[in-house]
Each structure stands twice: as C-alpha cells, then as structure tokens.
Design a protein around this motif. Sequence first.
Motif, PDB file in Angstrom:
ATOM      1  N   UNK A   1       9.342 -10.310  15.173  1.00 33.29           N
ATOM      2  CA  UNK A   1      10.617  -9.838  14.816  1.00 33.29           C
ATOM      3  C   UNK A   1      11.325 -10.350  13.357  1.00 33.29           C
ATOM      4  N   UNK A   2      11.162 -11.635  13.317  1.00 33.10           N
ATOM      5  CA  UNK A   2      11.780 -12.326  12.326  1.00 33.10           C
ATOM      6  C   UNK A   2      11.060 -11.915  10.908  1.00 33.10           C
ATOM      7  N   UNK A   3       9.679 -11.874  10.738  1.00 38.41           N
ATOM      8  CA  UNK A   3       9.211 -11.361   9.711  1.00 38.41           C
ATOM      9  C   UNK A   3       9.497  -9.900   9.170  1.00 38.41           C
ATOM     10  N   UNK A   4       9.683  -9.188  10.201  1.00 35.51           N
ATOM     11  CA  UNK A   4      10.067  -7.766  10.110  1.00 35.51           C
ATOM     12  C   UNK A   4      11.635  -7.709   9.496  1.00 35.51           C
TER      13      UNK A   4
ATOM     14  N   UNK B   1      12.465  -5.875   1.023  1.00 33.76           N
ATOM     15  CA  UNK B   1      12.204  -4.261   0.638  1.00 33.76           C
ATOM     16  C   UNK B   1      12.668  -3.336   1.617  1.00 33.76           C
ATOM     17  N   UNK B   2      13.957  -3.216   1.414  1.00 40.11           N
ATOM     18  CA  UNK B   2      14.603  -1.972   2.360  1.00 40.11           C
ATOM     19  C   UNK B   2      13.562  -0.742   2.288  1.00 40.11           C
ATOM     20  N   UNK B   3      13.310  -0.281   3.116  1.00 40.43           N
ATOM     21  CA  UNK B   3      12.133   0.903   3.024  1.00 40.43           C
ATOM     22  C   UNK B   3      12.630   2.046   2.307  1.00 40.43           C
ATOM     23  N   UNK B   4      14.075   2.392   2.292  1.00 42.99           N
ATOM     24  CA  UNK B   4      14.647   3.429   1.404  1.00 42.99           C
ATOM     25  C   UNK B   4      14.411   3.179   0.015  1.00 42.99           C
ATOM     26  N   UNK B   5      14.161   1.873  -0.477  1.00 47.32           N
ATOM     27  CA  UNK B   5      14.127   1.638  -1.723  1.00 47.32           C
ATOM     28  C   UNK B   5      12.700   1.554  -2.093  1.00 47.32           C
ATOM     29  N   UNK B   6      11.739   1.731  -1.406  1.00 45.59           N
ATOM     30  CA  UNK B   6      10.420   1.684  -1.816  1.00 45.59           C
ATOM     31  C   UNK B   6       9.972   3.258  -2.148  1.00 45.59           C
ATOM     32  N   UNK B   7       9.449   3.407  -3.317  1.00 46.11           N
ATOM     33  CA  UNK B   7       9.274   4.797  -3.734  1.00 46.11           C
ATOM     34  C   UNK B   7       8.052   5.228  -2.857  1.00 46.11           C
ATOM     35  N   UNK B   8       8.000   6.373  -2.222  1.00 44.43           N
ATOM     36  CA  UNK B   8       6.900   6.856  -1.355  1.00 44.43           C
ATOM     37  C   UNK B   8       5.570   6.888  -1.948  1.00 44.43           C
ATOM     38  N   UNK B   9       5.729   7.182  -3.211  1.00 46.57           N
ATOM     39  CA  UNK B   9       4.447   7.630  -3.794  1.00 46.57           C
ATOM     40  C   UNK B   9       3.649   6.174  -4.194  1.00 46.57           C
ATOM     41  N   UNK B  10       4.423   5.380  -4.615  1.00 46.04           N
ATOM     42  CA  UNK B  10       3.847   3.905  -4.693  1.00 46.04           C
ATOM     43  C   UNK B  10       3.066   3.247  -3.633  1.00 46.04           C
ATOM     44  N   UNK B  11       3.506   3.699  -2.404  1.00 44.33           N
ATOM     45  CA  UNK B  11       2.506   3.025  -1.269  1.00 44.33           C
ATOM     46  C   UNK B  11       1.860   4.142  -0.627  1.00 44.33           C
TER      47      UNK B  11
ATOM     48  N   UNK C   1       3.667   5.822   4.668  1.00 48.72           N
ATOM     49  CA  UNK C   1       4.790   5.781   4.495  1.00 48.72           C
ATOM     50  C   UNK C   1       5.387   4.360   4.202  1.00 48.72           C
ATOM     51  N   UNK C   2       6.638   4.096   3.544  1.00 48.88           N
ATOM     52  CA  UNK C   2       7.055   2.896   3.306  1.00 48.88           C
ATOM     53  C   UNK C   2       7.135   1.875   4.516  1.00 48.88           C
ATOM     54  N   UNK C   3       7.332   2.597   5.805  1.00 49.06           N
ATOM     55  CA  UNK C   3       7.719   1.671   6.641  1.00 49.06           C
ATOM     56  C   UNK C   3       6.283   1.408   7.255  1.00 49.06           C
ATOM     57  N   UNK C   4       5.294   2.169   7.225  1.00 44.20           N
ATOM     58  CA  UNK C   4       3.878   1.864   7.839  1.00 44.20           C
ATOM     59  C   UNK C   4       3.455   0.852   6.893  1.00 44.20           C
ATOM     60  N   UNK C   5       3.806   0.966   5.406  1.00 48.98           N
ATOM     61  CA  UNK C   5       3.245  -0.255   4.525  1.00 48.98           C
ATOM     62  C   UNK C   5       3.598  -1.397   4.893  1.00 48.98           C
ATOM     63  N   UNK C   6       4.911  -1.499   5.371  1.00 49.97           N
ATOM     64  CA  UNK C   6       5.491  -2.969   5.605  1.00 49.97           C
ATOM     65  C   UNK C   6       4.772  -3.244   6.714  1.00 49.97           C
ATOM     66  N   UNK C   7       4.739  -2.452   7.952  1.00 42.22           N
ATOM     67  CA  UNK C   7       4.052  -2.956   9.280  1.00 42.22           C
ATOM     68  C   UNK C   7       2.708  -3.139   9.220  1.00 42.22           C
ATOM     69  N   UNK C   8       1.945  -2.489   8.369  1.00 47.43           N
ATOM     70  CA  UNK C   8       0.696  -2.605   8.533  1.00 47.43           C
ATOM     71  C   UNK C   8      -0.031  -3.329   7.388  1.00 47.43           C
ATOM     72  N   UNK C   9       0.616  -3.423   6.387  1.00 51.80           N
ATOM     73  CA  UNK C   9       0.156  -4.301   5.261  1.00 51.80           C
ATOM     74  C   UNK C   9       0.940  -5.814   4.905  1.00 51.80           C
ATOM     75  N   UNK C  10       2.279  -5.472   4.608  1.00 56.75           N
ATOM     76  CA  UNK C  10       3.052  -6.483   4.575  1.00 56.75           C
ATOM     77  C   UNK C  10       3.151  -7.838   5.454  1.00 56.75           C
ATOM     78  N   UNK C  11       3.584  -7.000   6.690  1.00 54.24           N
ATOM     79  CA  UNK C  11       3.609  -7.935   7.695  1.00 54.24           C
ATOM     80  C   UNK C  11       2.343  -9.080   8.108  1.00 54.24           C
TER      81      UNK C  11
END
Length: 253
Positions: free
Chosen positions: A175-178, A185-195, A199-209
């Motif tokens: 929860x805290x890391x999230x 990195x607000x998901x709406x600020x991540x360009x979808x084509x970059x990840x 999706x930006x949210x999946x990228x945060x959950x599955x890679x960055x977290x």
Amino acid sequence: DPSVDAKTLCPYCDEPLPPFPTPHLKHLLATTVKKSVRNPRPTNPMGRKAEVTVFINVCQRHRFESEILPEAQAKGWPKTIEWSLIHERVMNMKDHLRALTENSIVGDDDDDDDSPWEIPGKSRNMKRARDGCVFWQEAMNDVKEKGTRAAGNVKNQFANFDKTQPGYYGELGSVIIHQTLFELFPPEDIQPEVVSPLSPKDFINRVLLPEVAIQLIMEDKSLSGSSGSRRALKILRDSTAYGVAMFPEDTGE
Ligand SMILES: [Zn+2]
C-alpha cells in the motif's frame, strides 16, 4: 499447570502464545477481550470464553506466528519495519524507476564479471534499463502467452498476486509503495505507448512495485550488483507469504 504463567497462554484455547506477539496479534487479543467474558479454569486461570467466531482469528493468528515466525527469524526476515521511512526510500529511487519507465539507455552498473545479462557483441553503453529487469521480462512472457487483454484482466491479476507482492514488506508495504509510486508517476502522466503492451497501471503494479521491493531488500541486506539483485529476488519470493500474514493492510491502527 501452576508453573506456567497464565499470561503466556491464549485466553481462549489455552495453548502457549508466541513469546513475541506481533502488533496485529496484540490488536486481535485486545479487541476480542471486549467481546468475551472471564472464565477461569484449572488449565488457565486467566481463561476467557466467547463464541468461536469471536476468537477463531486470534487462534489462527497465534498458531501462524508460532510456526512461521521461527522460519522468518532463521532466514533474517524483519519482524518490524520502519514504515515511516518507506516513502522517502522509494522517493530516492526516482531516477532508477524513471529509467525503467522510459526504458532509457543506462550505464552498466553490474559489479559482476560473469553477469548472465551481458549480451556478447552488444556495446556496454547500449544497455537499456529494462534489459535486466526480471519483472518486465515476466510480464512480456505473460502477454506473449495469454495476449494483452487476458494478461490485464482480474482473473490473471489474481493468479499473479504472489508475483506482485513486495516480499516481507507485505500488504502494508504494498500500500505504501503504491501510494508513493502513484505520487512519483501518476498513471495518467505515463504515455501508454512507452509502457505498451502493458497499461500504465499494470506497469506500475507488475514492474515498478516489485522492482522497488527488490531495491528495498537489497538496501536492507546490503546487497549490490546483479548477483545481489538475484539474491534479493529469491528473498522476495520466499518471504511473500510471510509478508502477507505478518504485515496485513490493517495493522496501522
Ligand atoms: Zn488460541
């Protein structure tokens, strides 16, 4: 047995409590006191009674702590975590995480000479941030196997629950890391084509977290380089069940 201190026994089932109850167990004990009545008995002068549904959580929890905690101790997984420091520790990883998000060209920071990530003939300074990121590779394999849509759906997220947990940092750590990652990195600020194809949210959950969890574990254990990162990955996977049970989302009250 009068030689046993009744304070060390579970008030409901009379089994011994763990020598160092976690905050979560203490909290469960405190809340069930209010829903139970005194019931002194020969096996436990401080015994209490209540409906099974009132104390079942207490007994499950103390048995878990008696069995899993010794393993955690033997393996050096922490019993307490400085939660107040996590936000800043994650903020300090900003450059590394930004490089992963943008997959930018990075220098070779390996201190191993035998790194399996080294690709012969490939110029060292052409290494990209995601080349050595096991979580990105796994997500890509998942997408290849199941297709983009299936890889992002709820059922698959459930199947991947273990893989997206931050090891011994548990649900509370998650929860805290999230929160910190969404701030960085607000998901709406991540360009979808970059990840893409995530999706930006999946990228945060599955890679960055999980990547943050690896970095935290490496800091905790003074590990470095790609061999350190592989050791941290093993710790992360081995300690996930412990983290989920030890630091559930609701201990921070
Ligand atoms: Zn009990």
